[in-house]
Design an enzyme around this catalytic site. Sequence first.
Site, PDB file in Angstrom:
ATOM      1  N   SER A 111     -21.469   0.517  -2.468  1.00  0.00           N
ATOM      2  CA  SER A 111     -20.042   0.300  -2.748  1.00  0.00           C
ATOM      3  C   SER A 111     -19.312  -0.323  -1.567  1.00  0.00           C
ATOM      4  O   SER A 111     -18.397  -1.120  -1.755  1.00  0.00           O
ATOM      5  CB  SER A 111     -19.364   1.600  -3.152  1.00  0.00           C
ATOM      6  OG  SER A 111     -19.627   2.599  -2.200  1.00  0.00           O
TER       7      SER A 111
ATOM      8  N   SER B  38       0.834  -1.203   0.000  1.00  0.00           N
ATOM      9  CA  SER B  38       0.000   0.000   0.000  1.00  0.00           C
ATOM     10  C   SER B  38       0.865   1.248   0.000  1.00  0.00           C
ATOM     11  O   SER B  38       1.903   1.288   0.652  1.00  0.00           O
ATOM     12  CB  SER B  38      -0.913   0.006   1.231  1.00  0.00           C
ATOM     13  OG  SER B  38      -1.606   1.232   1.320  1.00  0.00           O
ATOM     14  N   LYS B  39       0.424   2.267  -0.714  1.00  0.00           N
ATOM     15  CA  LYS B  39       1.231   3.488  -0.756  1.00  0.00           C
ATOM     16  C   LYS B  39       1.082   4.313   0.508  1.00  0.00           C
ATOM     17  O   LYS B  39       1.853   5.249   0.715  1.00  0.00           O
ATOM     18  CB  LYS B  39       0.909   4.316  -2.006  1.00  0.00           C
ATOM     19  CG  LYS B  39      -0.472   4.928  -2.070  1.00  0.00           C
ATOM     20  CD  LYS B  39      -0.600   5.790  -3.354  1.00  0.00           C
ATOM     21  CE  LYS B  39      -2.001   6.314  -3.527  1.00  0.00           C
ATOM     22  NZ  LYS B  39      -2.117   7.169  -4.732  1.00  0.00           N
TER      23      LYS B  39
ATOM     24  N   GLY C 255     -25.897   4.944  -3.274  1.00  0.00           N
ATOM     25  CA  GLY C 255     -25.127   5.114  -2.050  1.00  0.00           C
ATOM     26  C   GLY C 255     -25.310   3.915  -1.151  1.00  0.00           C
ATOM     27  O   GLY C 255     -26.412   3.389  -1.024  1.00  0.00           O
TER      28      GLY C 255
ATOM     29  N   HIS D 199     -21.443  13.701  -6.265  1.00  0.00           N
ATOM     30  CA  HIS D 199     -22.266  13.687  -5.053  1.00  0.00           C
ATOM     31  C   HIS D 199     -22.919  15.060  -4.888  1.00  0.00           C
ATOM     32  O   HIS D 199     -22.246  16.075  -4.994  1.00  0.00           O
ATOM     33  CB  HIS D 199     -21.408  13.359  -3.827  1.00  0.00           C
ATOM     34  CG  HIS D 199     -22.223  12.959  -2.633  1.00  0.00           C
ATOM     35  ND1 HIS D 199     -22.969  13.859  -1.917  1.00  0.00           N
ATOM     36  CD2 HIS D 199     -22.431  11.751  -2.052  1.00  0.00           C
ATOM     37  CE1 HIS D 199     -23.596  13.211  -0.933  1.00  0.00           C
ATOM     38  NE2 HIS D 199     -23.287  11.931  -1.002  1.00  0.00           N
TER      39      HIS D 199
ATOM     40  N   GLY E  72     -21.974   7.175   5.152  1.00  0.00           N
ATOM     41  CA  GLY E  72     -23.362   6.799   5.374  1.00  0.00           C
ATOM     42  C   GLY E  72     -23.638   5.374   5.755  1.00  0.00           C
ATOM     43  O   GLY E  72     -24.380   5.115   6.702  1.00  0.00           O
ATOM     44  N   GLY E  73     -23.048   4.403   5.044  1.00  0.00           N
ATOM     45  CA  GLY E  73     -23.329   3.032   5.428  1.00  0.00           C
ATOM     46  C   GLY E  73     -23.157   2.037   4.298  1.00  0.00           C
ATOM     47  O   GLY E  73     -22.635   2.349   3.237  1.00  0.00           O
TER      48      GLY E  73
ATOM     49  N   HIS F  95       4.745   1.661   0.029  1.00  0.00           N
ATOM     50  CA  HIS F  95       5.320   1.141  -1.206  1.00  0.00           C
ATOM     51  C   HIS F  95       4.390   1.568  -2.352  1.00  0.00           C
ATOM     52  O   HIS F  95       3.203   1.248  -2.329  1.00  0.00           O
ATOM     53  CB  HIS F  95       5.391  -0.388  -1.187  1.00  0.00           C
ATOM     54  CG  HIS F  95       6.513  -0.947  -0.357  1.00  0.00           C
ATOM     55  ND1 HIS F  95       6.691  -0.647   0.973  1.00  0.00           N
ATOM     56  CD2 HIS F  95       7.531  -1.806  -0.698  1.00  0.00           C
ATOM     57  CE1 HIS F  95       7.752  -1.298   1.427  1.00  0.00           C
ATOM     58  NE2 HIS F  95       8.284  -2.009   0.445  1.00  0.00           N
TER      59      HIS F  95
ATOM     60  N   ARG G 164     -29.696  13.426   4.844  1.00  0.00           N
ATOM     61  CA  ARG G 164     -31.044  13.533   4.254  1.00  0.00           C
ATOM     62  C   ARG G 164     -31.906  12.349   4.661  1.00  0.00           C
ATOM     63  O   ARG G 164     -33.105  12.488   4.874  1.00  0.00           O
ATOM     64  CB  ARG G 164     -30.922  13.650   2.739  1.00  0.00           C
ATOM     65  CG  ARG G 164     -30.379  15.013   2.310  1.00  0.00           C
ATOM     66  CD  ARG G 164     -30.017  15.075   0.836  1.00  0.00           C
ATOM     67  NE  ARG G 164     -28.664  14.597   0.578  1.00  0.00           N
ATOM     68  CZ  ARG G 164     -28.342  13.692  -0.327  1.00  0.00           C
ATOM     69  NH1 ARG G 164     -29.276  13.150  -1.089  1.00  0.00           N
ATOM     70  NH2 ARG G 164     -27.095  13.322  -0.491  1.00  0.00           N
TER      71      ARG G 164
ATOM     72  N   ARG H  20     -24.230   4.582  -9.305  1.00  0.00           N
ATOM     73  CA  ARG H  20     -24.166   3.781  -8.085  1.00  0.00           C
ATOM     74  C   ARG H  20     -25.175   4.282  -7.055  1.00  0.00           C
ATOM     75  O   ARG H  20     -25.312   5.477  -6.848  1.00  0.00           O
ATOM     76  CB  ARG H  20     -22.777   3.893  -7.491  1.00  0.00           C
ATOM     77  CG  ARG H  20     -22.598   3.202  -6.170  1.00  0.00           C
ATOM     78  CD  ARG H  20     -21.203   3.460  -5.616  1.00  0.00           C
ATOM     79  NE  ARG H  20     -21.043   4.827  -5.157  1.00  0.00           N
ATOM     80  CZ  ARG H  20     -21.083   5.206  -3.876  1.00  0.00           C
ATOM     81  NH1 ARG H  20     -21.266   4.322  -2.929  1.00  0.00           N
ATOM     82  NH2 ARG H  20     -20.912   6.467  -3.538  1.00  0.00           N
TER      83      ARG H  20
END
Lengths: 623, 248
Positions: A449, A42-43, A446, A252, A56-57, A174, A268, A444
């Site tokens: 994902s 991982s960088k 919300g 968004h 949000g969830g 990395h 909301r 997508r």
Amino acid sequence: MRIEAADVVVVGGGAAGLSAALAALETFATDGRNAARVALVSKVYPMRSHTVAAEGGAAGVVPWGDDSLDAHLADTLASGSGLGDQAAAQWILERAPRELARLDRLGMPWSRDDSGRPAVRRFGGMSNPRTWFAADKTGFHMLHTLFQESLRHTLTTADSRDSAAPSIIRYDEHIALDLLMSDGGGARGIVAYDQQQGHVVAFVAPAVILATGGAARAWGTSTNAGIVTGDGLSMALRAGLALRDIEFVQVHPTCLPATGILITEAARGEGGVLLDRNGDRYLADYGLGPVTPVGQPVPRTMELGPRDRLSQAFWKADRDGRTIPWHDGADGAAGSVGAAGGGETDAASGTSAGARRNVVHLDLRHVGDFLLKTRLPLVTGLARRYVGVDPRFGLIPVCPAAHYTMGGIPTTPQGQVLDGAGQAVPGLYAAGECASTGLHGANRLGSNSLVETLVVGRAAGALAAGDTGSFDGLSASPRYSTTDKALTDQAEALAQPWLAMRGQGSESPAHIRRDLGALLDADVGIYCDADGLARARASIDSLRQRFADVRVADTSSVFNTDWAQALQVGAMLDVAAAVVAAAEGRHESRGAHQRIDHPDADAAPKHSIVVTGQTGVPEVSYV
Amino acid sequence: MSEGTIRVTVTRQEPGQPPRDETYDVPFDERTSVLDALDWIKDTVDATLTFRWSCRSAVCGSCGVMVNGRPVLGCETFVAGYATSGITVGPMSHAAVQRDLAVDTEDFLAKLRSAFPWMLPEPAALAVEGSAGDGGAVDLAALVSTQTLEQLEAFRTLAQCIDCMLCYAACPVLAEVPGFTGPAAIATAQRWNHDSRDGGDEQRFEALADNEEGIWPCIQNGACTRVCPKGVDPAKAIKDLQRLAMGA
């Protein structure tokens, strides 16, 4: 150059990468392969990954309500506007609840309902409450739950590498440079750069999982962290692989002006409403009505409409003079929009960039102290700190910002990467935002994902570890060999041009980055047209020429963040060129892709497939 | 309307070299953060300036620095309040400097890991799903735990730690006892101890109380709690464990 051998290499330490690594360990344990090692590259340190910012969830149908998998699937496909893949979406969504339950067992601090079960909340475009959440810090808690679980299985330099159980070895900070591919077109590892030690590392393994995230930091107005620069998408293009539906970038609708900081849809879902300059619920005038009573949100209506529709409504309200001007700071002050060093700008300070400085108001005043404290503590703090508004008493200024990359590297729902012709690429997997599984289609929903990172991440990890036997490419491939000279030569050759950038060039990477952000904001936003996209293409061509002479003043071998930022600008340029190419050729409006000059959707939905041609120019086909 | 410029002095250090101060005049307004100022310096004056950052909204924990001797997150600290005095930005205390403002993170992660920050005993794995056809109905209610609001509240605040290490920079004990497990790791141990789903209290207690560099070096100075950007109270977490160990 250092050579590290592993059984699986995972690139990226967010929710998808960690899920993949943990699943690979489980599979190795089941198979009795106790010496197996997962290299997690991982960088950034994994707990810094951008999953941390999801608020949000995560959506998963719970049996203790009126909800059903069919309803979740129908909502998802409706939002996907013809480009969602029914079989893929079903495969992923039916596994969502189990993955969310798995997180509960690992300690995820889910918010609870009155009976103590994980609570579910309403979310935009979802017909029923099915979004599991941990207040408004769901991604933060998910990432830390997974990261802390990964620590249980992680070997450190102080440990014996002869651990009796399958283990993770982390390679933090990395930077992944390129994929290593075999002559037969399969993945054999990656070449990366160790920023702490200051040298090239070749990771050699029979399987690689890309979990590198999206690219929406390329936009000037963006919710995304500085690290979300499309590195893995760019690596895939350079390896001759394809990106699918990459022109679909979600904007968004509710973010803080200037910073782009996300104000979750959950605000909301908990009853917040959007107001124009006259205090009117303007969404009703742009097809999202009928008006719902304040504080009583109704699924898929008004403020809980799909994100693309809300962003489009903002654009129209702005055009109709119903937004509110936002003062975005002193010209040239550090941190103000467009302050990246003054100097020349491209042709991009156009209309939308100005429009983005207008806002509407998010009204949470009626939501009440208790819900603000228990369910929206993060946004309450962000509003106070970054725009000086106490949501109990004041209106929060919000505007749209680039948020999520729907398209990506085409994969099966299990994360198996497919090439441009739809054939499996042996040993290569992708999961999370960098992958295009078919779940999101053209827009997508919300909270879909986060579950995708878990479900597809786990499936990819299990497959990569060789669990199912359903994919013979991996189990048939020879065991990695660190003496494979062709592979190490390939790694050296791939790394060399990147290293050669240091101490060279004259074009400021900060200016290129700022100009790219401005042109994407201006012409590749909520609505676009042929003229704007042609302008964007020409500007990106010119930026790519400037990038060929990018200035990397820092020559240090360790912690060279000047060089790292230049690499990231290069990746964003590659992805932006692909986005614009695919958008230019899509002569229709669908989901997040809205063309003023082609307002209707074609009868037959088609996916875009972008590959990099011989001359480095994106080549698009629609299938 | 520009508010003019502010003097920003950055304590810089190359690997193997002594630290040095460099001063920059940075244009600012009321919304310029310390991180914005560092970005401005990097983009316009000196590209070699090295610091970590990512989310810019105080949740990723990357951008901890000392500002005028106090540990803060650069992204949520605004420079306007320091306009007349100027600011000095340095690397976080009690951590080895890697380059400029980037400090070692491994030592902290080793300490975090020593506190067993995961569910104990290890939950049995749910079946890994790598093939189609096994996603049918599950008895979800049987797979999830229940927690009351009180049970969630018992550890919710302790679970807000973002691993930013500001409390390590603030803790005076770490200047004297570098091996001290430290505030965030112990607070995280208590986060798990207080979780009704977890049964690892004894194991963590042993690791932290039967260890002279565990909970004992803490002198209850409270600096950790004061600098925490997320409202975690490590001082109380440590005090609770000390009292438990003393049988109070």
